[in-house]
Design a protein around this motif. Structure first.
Motif, PDB file in Angstrom:
ATOM      1  N   LEU A 132       0.810  -1.147  -0.035  1.00 54.19           N
ATOM      2  CA  LEU A 132      -0.018   0.208  -0.075  1.00 54.19           C
ATOM      3  C   LEU A 132       0.903   1.306   0.102  1.00 54.19           C
ATOM      4  CD1 LEU A 132      -2.647   1.538   0.388  1.00 54.19           C
ATOM      5  CD2 LEU A 132      -2.848   0.992   2.624  1.00 54.19           C
ATOM      6  N   LEU A 133       1.994   1.382   0.683  1.00 49.54           N
ATOM      7  CA  LEU A 133       2.851   2.709   0.834  1.00 49.54           C
ATOM      8  C   LEU A 133       3.065   3.192  -0.414  1.00 49.54           C
ATOM      9  CD1 LEU A 133       4.133   4.413   2.637  1.00 49.54           C
ATOM     10  CD2 LEU A 133       6.197   2.939   2.889  1.00 49.54           C
ATOM     11  N   PRO A 134       3.894   2.354  -1.500  1.00 53.20           N
ATOM     12  CA  PRO A 134       4.169   3.192  -2.640  1.00 53.20           C
ATOM     13  C   PRO A 134       3.113   3.783  -3.344  1.00 53.20           C
ATOM     14  CG  PRO A 134       4.319   0.812  -2.898  1.00 53.20           C
ATOM     15  CD  PRO A 134       4.299   0.913  -1.350  1.00 53.20           C
ATOM     16  N   LEU A 135       1.844   2.941  -3.410  1.00 46.52           N
ATOM     17  CA  LEU A 135       0.852   3.631  -4.205  1.00 46.52           C
ATOM     18  C   LEU A 135       0.378   4.939  -3.479  1.00 46.52           C
ATOM     19  CD1 LEU A 135      -1.221   0.373  -4.616  1.00 46.52           C
ATOM     20  CD2 LEU A 135       0.235   1.389  -6.236  1.00 46.52           C
ATOM     21  N   MET A 136       0.126   5.059  -2.331  1.00 49.93           N
ATOM     22  CA  MET A 136      -0.256   6.180  -1.428  1.00 49.93           C
ATOM     23  C   MET A 136       0.616   7.191  -1.614  1.00 49.93           C
ATOM     24  SD  MET A 136      -3.211   6.869  -0.067  1.00 49.93           S
ATOM     25  CE  MET A 136      -3.269   8.505   0.231  1.00 49.93           C
ATOM     26  N   VAL A 137       1.964   7.013  -1.822  1.00 55.26           N
ATOM     27  CA  VAL A 137       2.955   7.976  -2.118  1.00 55.26           C
ATOM     28  C   VAL A 137       2.843   8.594  -3.352  1.00 55.26           C
ATOM     29  CG1 VAL A 137       5.400   8.340  -2.535  1.00 55.26           C
ATOM     30  CG2 VAL A 137       4.911   7.178  -0.454  1.00 55.26           C
ATOM     31  N   ILE A 138       2.281   7.673  -4.292  1.00 57.01           N
ATOM     32  CA  ILE A 138       2.099   8.124  -5.733  1.00 57.01           C
ATOM     33  C   ILE A 138       0.833   9.090  -5.803  1.00 57.01           C
ATOM     34  CG2 ILE A 138       1.591   7.701  -8.080  1.00 57.01           C
ATOM     35  CD1 ILE A 138       2.965   4.827  -7.699  1.00 57.01           C
ATOM     36  N   VAL A 139      -0.095   8.691  -5.045  1.00 57.34           N
ATOM     37  CA  VAL A 139      -1.360   9.600  -4.951  1.00 57.34           C
ATOM     38  C   VAL A 139      -1.135  10.978  -4.125  1.00 57.34           C
ATOM     39  CG1 VAL A 139      -3.616   9.636  -3.894  1.00 57.34           C
ATOM     40  CG2 VAL A 139      -2.986   7.647  -4.808  1.00 57.34           C
ATOM     41  N   THR A 140      -0.258  10.968  -3.291  1.00 61.93           N
ATOM     42  CA  THR A 140      -0.102  11.900  -2.509  1.00 61.93           C
ATOM     43  C   THR A 140       0.975  12.920  -3.112  1.00 61.93           C
ATOM     44  OG1 THR A 140      -0.105  10.889  -0.208  1.00 61.93           O
ATOM     45  CG2 THR A 140       1.014  13.082  -0.451  1.00 61.93           C
ATOM     46  N   ILE A 141       1.914  12.364  -4.044  1.00 61.77           N
ATOM     47  CA  ILE A 141       2.463  13.052  -5.071  1.00 61.77           C
ATOM     48  C   ILE A 141       1.624  13.834  -5.914  1.00 61.77           C
ATOM     49  CG2 ILE A 141       4.369  12.971  -7.103  1.00 61.77           C
ATOM     50  CD1 ILE A 141       5.601  11.020  -5.321  1.00 61.77           C
ATOM     51  N   GLY A 142       0.680  13.080  -6.512  1.00 60.40           N
ATOM     52  CA  GLY A 142      -0.455  13.512  -7.608  1.00 60.40           C
ATOM     53  C   GLY A 142      -0.967  14.906  -6.950  1.00 60.40           C
ATOM     54  N   VAL A 143      -1.405  14.684  -5.416  1.00 60.45           N
ATOM     55  CA  VAL A 143      -2.101  15.965  -5.087  1.00 60.45           C
ATOM     56  C   VAL A 143      -1.187  17.114  -4.763  1.00 60.45           C
ATOM     57  CG1 VAL A 143      -2.998  16.637  -2.580  1.00 60.45           C
ATOM     58  CG2 VAL A 143      -3.527  14.508  -3.350  1.00 60.45           C
ATOM     59  N   ILE A 144       0.075  16.835  -4.729  1.00 54.38           N
ATOM     60  CA  ILE A 144       1.160  17.956  -4.522  1.00 54.38           C
ATOM     61  C   ILE A 144       1.384  18.667  -5.816  1.00 54.38           C
ATOM     62  CG2 ILE A 144       3.324  18.730  -3.854  1.00 54.38           C
ATOM     63  CD1 ILE A 144       3.496  16.440  -1.792  1.00 54.38           C
ATOM     64  N   THR A 145       1.244  17.968  -6.894  1.00 52.57           N
ATOM     65  CA  THR A 145       1.723  18.209  -8.110  1.00 52.57           C
ATOM     66  C   THR A 145       0.389  19.042  -9.106  1.00 52.57           C
ATOM     67  OG1 THR A 145       1.522  16.121  -9.254  1.00 52.57           O
ATOM     68  CG2 THR A 145       3.616  17.121  -8.443  1.00 52.57           C
ATOM     69  N   GLY A 146      -0.812  18.598  -8.258  1.00 54.25           N
ATOM     70  CA  GLY A 146      -2.190  19.131  -8.960  1.00 54.25           C
ATOM     71  C   GLY A 146      -2.549  17.939  -9.766  1.00 54.25           C
ATOM     72  N   HIS A 147      -2.228  16.730 -10.161  1.00 57.06           N
ATOM     73  CA  HIS A 147      -2.460  15.899 -11.100  1.00 57.06           C
ATOM     74  C   HIS A 147      -3.749  14.932 -10.397  1.00 57.06           C
ATOM     75  CE1 HIS A 147       1.447  16.552 -12.783  1.00 57.06           C
ATOM     76  NE2 HIS A 147       0.942  16.229 -13.904  1.00 57.06           N
ATOM     77  N   ALA A 148      -4.070  15.106  -8.936  1.00 54.31           N
ATOM     78  CA  ALA A 148      -5.076  14.397  -8.522  1.00 54.31           C
ATOM     79  C   ALA A 148      -6.538  14.970  -8.414  1.00 54.31           C
ATOM     80  CB  ALA A 148      -4.868  14.078  -6.922  1.00 54.31           C
ATOM     81  N   GLY A 149      -6.355  16.447  -9.164  1.00 57.21           N
ATOM     82  CA  GLY A 149      -7.589  17.078  -9.292  1.00 57.21           C
ATOM     83  C   GLY A 149      -7.739  18.031  -8.042  1.00 57.21           C
ATOM     84  N   GLY A 150      -8.971  18.416  -8.189  1.00 55.18           N
ATOM     85  CA  GLY A 150      -9.123  19.278  -6.848  1.00 55.18           C
ATOM     86  C   GLY A 150      -9.090  20.932  -7.320  1.00 55.18           C
ATOM     87  N   VAL A 151      -9.876  21.724  -6.960  1.00 52.64           N
ATOM     88  CA  VAL A 151      -9.809  23.215  -7.237  1.00 52.64           C
ATOM     89  C   VAL A 151     -10.242  23.969  -5.890  1.00 52.64           C
ATOM     90  CG1 VAL A 151     -10.799  22.732  -9.585  1.00 52.64           C
ATOM     91  CG2 VAL A 151     -12.483  23.067  -7.699  1.00 52.64           C
ATOM     92  N   PRO A 152      -9.821  25.203  -5.933  1.00 53.61           N
ATOM     93  CA  PRO A 152     -10.061  26.128  -4.680  1.00 53.61           C
ATOM     94  C   PRO A 152     -11.489  26.116  -4.319  1.00 53.61           C
ATOM     95  CG  PRO A 152      -8.495  27.174  -6.150  1.00 53.61           C
ATOM     96  CD  PRO A 152      -9.037  25.868  -6.941  1.00 53.61           C
ATOM     97  N   SER A 153     -11.946  25.865  -3.084  1.00 52.68           N
ATOM     98  CA  SER A 153     -13.244  26.130  -2.853  1.00 52.68           C
ATOM     99  C   SER A 153     -13.897  27.320  -2.762  1.00 52.68           C
ATOM    100  CB  SER A 153     -13.428  25.098  -1.569  1.00 52.68           C
ATOM    101  OG  SER A 153     -14.783  25.163  -0.969  1.00 52.68           O
ATOM    102  N   ASP A 154     -15.219  27.460  -3.075  1.00 57.28           N
ATOM    103  CA  ASP A 154     -15.795  28.557  -2.964  1.00 57.28           C
ATOM    104  C   ASP A 154     -16.324  28.962  -1.276  1.00 57.28           C
ATOM    105  OD1 ASP A 154     -15.965  28.947  -5.879  1.00 57.28           O
ATOM    106  OD2 ASP A 154     -17.562  27.875  -6.001  1.00 57.28           O
TER     107      ASP A 154
END
Length: 490
Positions: free
Chosen positions: A179-201
């Motif tokens: 599990l650890l390496p997969l979660m690392v990749i997801v977290t890197i995606g969050v940091i780099t903006g590849h996991a999606g997400g936008v500033p909240s209204d």
């Protein structure tokens, strides 16, 4: 006087290489201390590296706390709460006993049932909440049948608890490795903006009420681990360095909790997630196809394994309670039957409630925090400052021992500490924020919950005061006799 004697362990250790663990509430002799210090960090890392940790990060944002203030509050709470659980770890190798058997020294042979009630309900409430969340979240993420999920999860958790200590360690390490390496990749995606997400209204900022709610929830999350810890360190050699053990448990338990609370806050604010598992799945799949689905499934599997850990602790707590009133031989059969009964109990309760009712379980866990804090304060003060780790182990298994049937000092400190918490309590449903009880001081503090902190201080001071009349030197003869008895069994 004598220690509990289980079935004769098979050659090669207390459970053999592939067998079911023999020992339960009995003392572990030095000849069977086959545990390794490096096993502790991955055990507690995986214990918090599952999706139950993610919604802890939803608390602050639901009250309007900003992303960064939620991370600060969650980090501070985890660091404070983990201190208490980590220090309990050193008791395992020192005494070779489950945590609640050792607590007889503070509360008495039967008086320990006061603490046993709190710990049993904690194990039960966690598994009820875990089962409902597993069923609903896996159904939401993958469309799987919720009833089938509940049955499979209960069976898997029960089997892990039945096989016991060694297999809990092995399964946790294996799941962490995947599990650890997969979660690392997801977290890197969050940091780099590849996991999606936008500033909240929505408007997020800072209030003390929201900050303290996040802080207390995070602290509670790891403080409730305190009754578990020495159960999984009692197979370590007595010579295990205390400082290194405490540091290993602290790092293992705090790192993933801080990580996933921050991740949960991001999911709530930037991705608008309301379901932790679906949010994890969505974020991971945004990084690249199927990453989120695989990570979400493994995170759920890790939670199922943690349910096995809870079932193991529930078994030890139940057998300790039974033994406190009717002495018995802790056989392998007794372990298995107790785990099966515990499994049926949490399964039936879990099937009887709805997802919204899980919020009530979270509220009950807050109550368990109030109940556990006076216990952990009493236990740690006794171990580190009063008796300094010196106990007559054989006397812990006898109502006629030096610790008595009802130990007034520990029970008094516990009662005073708990009563001091009541005016500061704020018990509510974390999902609907329906208030069950709010003490007068909590109201005057605008809902800021500091009850457990008050209980911690008051209990500690009370126990120090009532033990000033305790002559620990009078226990030395019993300790020496106990050591001689244990030497013949080692």
């Amino acid at each position: 006087m004598s220690v509990k004697s289980p079935e004769a362990p098979p050659q090669g250790g207390p459970s053999g290489i592939r067998g079911i663990e023999t020992r339960s509430i009995d003392w572990v002799p030095e000849s069977e201390r086959h545990g390794k210090l490096w096993h502790q960090a991955p055990l507690w890392f995986l214990g918090n590296f599952q999706y139950f940790s993610i919604p802890i990060g939803f608390v602050g944002p639901s009250l309007g706390l900003s992303l960064w203030w939620t991370i600060v509050a969650g980090t501070a709470g985890i660091l404070v709460g983990t201190v208490f659980m980590a220090f309990h770890a050193s008791q395992g190798p020192t005494l070779g006993l489950p945590q609640m058997i050792q607590s007889r020294a503070q509360f008495g042979y039967r008086g320990v049932v006061v603490a046993l009630f709190a710990t049993f309900f904690t194990y039960l409430a966690f598994n009820v909440a875990d089962q409902v969340l597993m069923s609903e979240c896996l159904n939401g993420a993958f469309g799987w049948n919720a009833d089938v999920i509940a049955v499979v999860t209960a069976i898997g958790a029960a089997l892990l608890a039945i096989y016991g200590h060694d297999w809990v360690h092995r399964v946790f390490r294996s799941l962490l490795f995947v599990l650890l390496p997969l979660m690392v990749i997801v977290t890197i995606g969050v940091i780099t903006g590849h996991a999606g997400g936008v500033p909240s209204d929505a408007s997020y900022g800072f209030t003390w009420t929201a900050f303290m709610a996040q802080f207390s929830t995070a602290a509670a999350y790891n403080i409730t681990y305190a009754p578990y810890v020495s159960d999984y360190s009692r197979y370590l050699p007595k010579s295990t360095p205390r400082g290194r053990l405490i540091a290993s448990v602290f790092a293992g338990a705090s790192t993933p909790a801080i990580w996933l609370i921050a991740f949960g806050a991001w999911l709530a604010i930037r991705l608008g997630a309301t379901d932790p598992l679906v949010g994890l799945q969505t974020a991971g799949n945004n990084v690249f196809s199927h990453l989120g689905s695989v990570t979400a499934f493994l995170s759920a599997t890790a939670l199922a394994a943690t349910m096995g850990m809870n079932a193991y602790g529930g078994m030890l707590t139940t057998l300790t309670a039974v033994d406190s009133f009717k002495s018995f031989r802790p056989t392998r059969r007794a372990r298995i039957l107790t785990i099966l009964a515990f499994t049926v109990l949490w399964f039936v309760i879990g099937k009887a409630i709805t997802t919204n009712a899980v919020g009530a379980v979270y509220g009950s866990l807050t109550l368990m925090l109030y109940l556990l804090v006076p216990w952990t304060a009493t236990n740690l003060i006794d171990f580190f400052f009063v008796r300094r780790g010196h106990y007559a182990i054989t006397d812990l298994f006898s109502p006629a021992g030096i610790y008595g049937v009802w130990a007034w000092r520990g029970l008094t400190a516990y009662a005073v500490g708990f009563l001091a918490e009541i005016p500061f309590m704020y018990i509510y449903n974390l999902f609907t924020f329906h208030t069950y009880y709010q003490g007068p001081f909590a109201k005057s503090l605008n809902g800021v919950d500091i009850a457990w902190m008050v209980g911690l201080v008051v209990t500690s001071v009370t126990y120090v005061l009532v033990t000033r009349s305790l002559k620990v030197e009078d226990e030395q003869a019993a300790i020496a006799e106990s050591d001689r008895t244990l030497a013949t069994l080692a």
